[in-house]
Scaffold this active site. Structure first.
Site, PDB file in Angstrom:
ATOM      1  NE  ARG A 187      -7.303   8.115  -3.331  1.00  0.00           N
ATOM      2  CZ  ARG A 187      -6.914   7.185  -4.186  1.00  0.00           C
ATOM      3  NH1 ARG A 187      -5.623   6.990  -4.407  1.00  0.00           N
ATOM      4  NH2 ARG A 187      -7.797   6.428  -4.810  1.00  0.00           N
ATOM      5  CG  HIS A 208      -1.308   8.834  -9.111  1.00  0.00           C
ATOM      6  ND1 HIS A 208      -2.286   9.668  -8.628  1.00  0.00           N
ATOM      7  CD2 HIS A 208      -1.729   7.573  -8.817  1.00  0.00           C
ATOM      8  CE1 HIS A 208      -3.260   8.950  -8.083  1.00  0.00           C
ATOM      9  NE2 HIS A 208      -2.935   7.662  -8.185  1.00  0.00           N
TER      10      HIS A 208
END
Length: 310
Positions: free
Chosen positions: A225, A273
């Site tokens: 994250r 990502h």
């Protein structure tokens, strides 16, 4: 009587999931009506990924569960209108994708492949890396993904230390926990892998103080994250050579803005990502199995602990 399954996600995902999810439900022996448009009062299960039009779950009075398509649930766990059970995605495809990304980039940095790619001019410049057994790796976060990556790295010969907020025990991994354990885990990490969830306790965990605990020249891999890292602190550590390189897949703002310093920094690699995408075929089987379990009166798998945030 068929169960009614509402698919509530960004419209682009429907074309990817309609066939595999319908097939998985059928193979699980579930007579289901699967749709993106069902009366709220008739919905039995909600397959969910955050979208613009769905935030109030109050009308779904008979829904038995909200089944998230994402591994991370920080965007939904605080929604007080979700009074039914909430599950997160734990998918074999997602886990394998994360193992691939983490081990690939760990080996890239361990073998200093970037050095050799930058030295293709005809000059003979040998640079022999240490053996994996002499390159300590630390994985922060020992959930499903963290544990799998830690074991994969250990299988390649790296001595692996894992850290989690609560005590864990994993074969072949030195498991630490708590504040003292975190300091010890960081102090040995020549390669540091971040696989913690985003919670109030983990946000900004890797700040200037934590970065100073790393061995000089450590490498950071973050497929977990973005908010785990204090960006300015990391950039400062990279500029002074305390951290040799950071390979980052997740960020506080995504897509990463074009003018963000990470893009231009010579010691940062940005991947957009992609470390661990949910695969529709395997994720659909996970969803279908949880619906089958609920219909059979069995406990749901991968329930979210609302207090812990994951």
């Amino acid at each position: 009587m068929p169960v009614n399954v509402l698919f509530s996600a960004p419209p682009a995902l429907w074309s990817e999931y309609e066939d595999p999810l319908g097939r998985a439900l059928s193979e699980a022996g579930i007579d289901a009506t699967l749709s993106t448009d069902l009366p709220a009062e008739d919905v039995d299960y909600i397959v969910y990924a955050p979208n613009d039009h769905m935030s109030d779950f109050t009308p779904f009075t008979r829904a038995r569960a909200v089944l998230s398509l994402w591994a991370g649930v920080e965007g939904i766990v605080g929604n007080d209108t979700i009074t039914m059970p909430l599950t997160r995605m734990v998918d074999p495809g997602l886990t394998q994708g994360m193992i691939d990304w983490v081990t690939g980039h760990a080996l890239r940095h361990h073998l200093d492949i970037d050095y050799f790619l930058a030295n293709q001019s005809g000059a003979w410049k040998p640079k022999v890396p240490p053996l994996a057994t002499d390159r300590p790796v630390t994985v922060l976060g020992l959930g499903e993904l963290g544990a799998a990556c830690a074991q994969a790295l250990a299988g390649l010969g790296f001595p692996v230390t894992g850290w989690s907020r609560s005590p864990k025990s994993i074969d072949g991994i030195t498991c630490l926990h708590g504040d003292d354990g975190l300091a010890k885990a960081l102090s040995s990490a020549q390669i540091l892998v971040l696989l913690l969830p985003r919670t109030p306790q983990t946000e900004d965990l890797l700040d200037a103080e934590a970065l100073n605990l790393l061995p000089r020249g450590a490498v950071i891999l973050n497929p977990g994250r973005g908010p785990l890292i204090v960006d300015d602190a990391l950039l400062s550590a990279l500029d002074r050579g305390a951290v040799a390189h950071a390979t980052l897949d997740v960020f506080r703002v995504e897509p990463l803005p074009a003018d963000h310093p990470y893009w231009a920094h010579p010691q940062v690699t940005v991947t957009p990502h992609i470390a661990s995408e949910t695969r529709p075929a395997s994720a659909s089987r996970v969803i279908a199995d949880n619906i089958r379990r609920a219909e059979a009166g069995e406990p749901l798998l991968h329930l979210v602990d609302r207090a812990r945030g994951y």
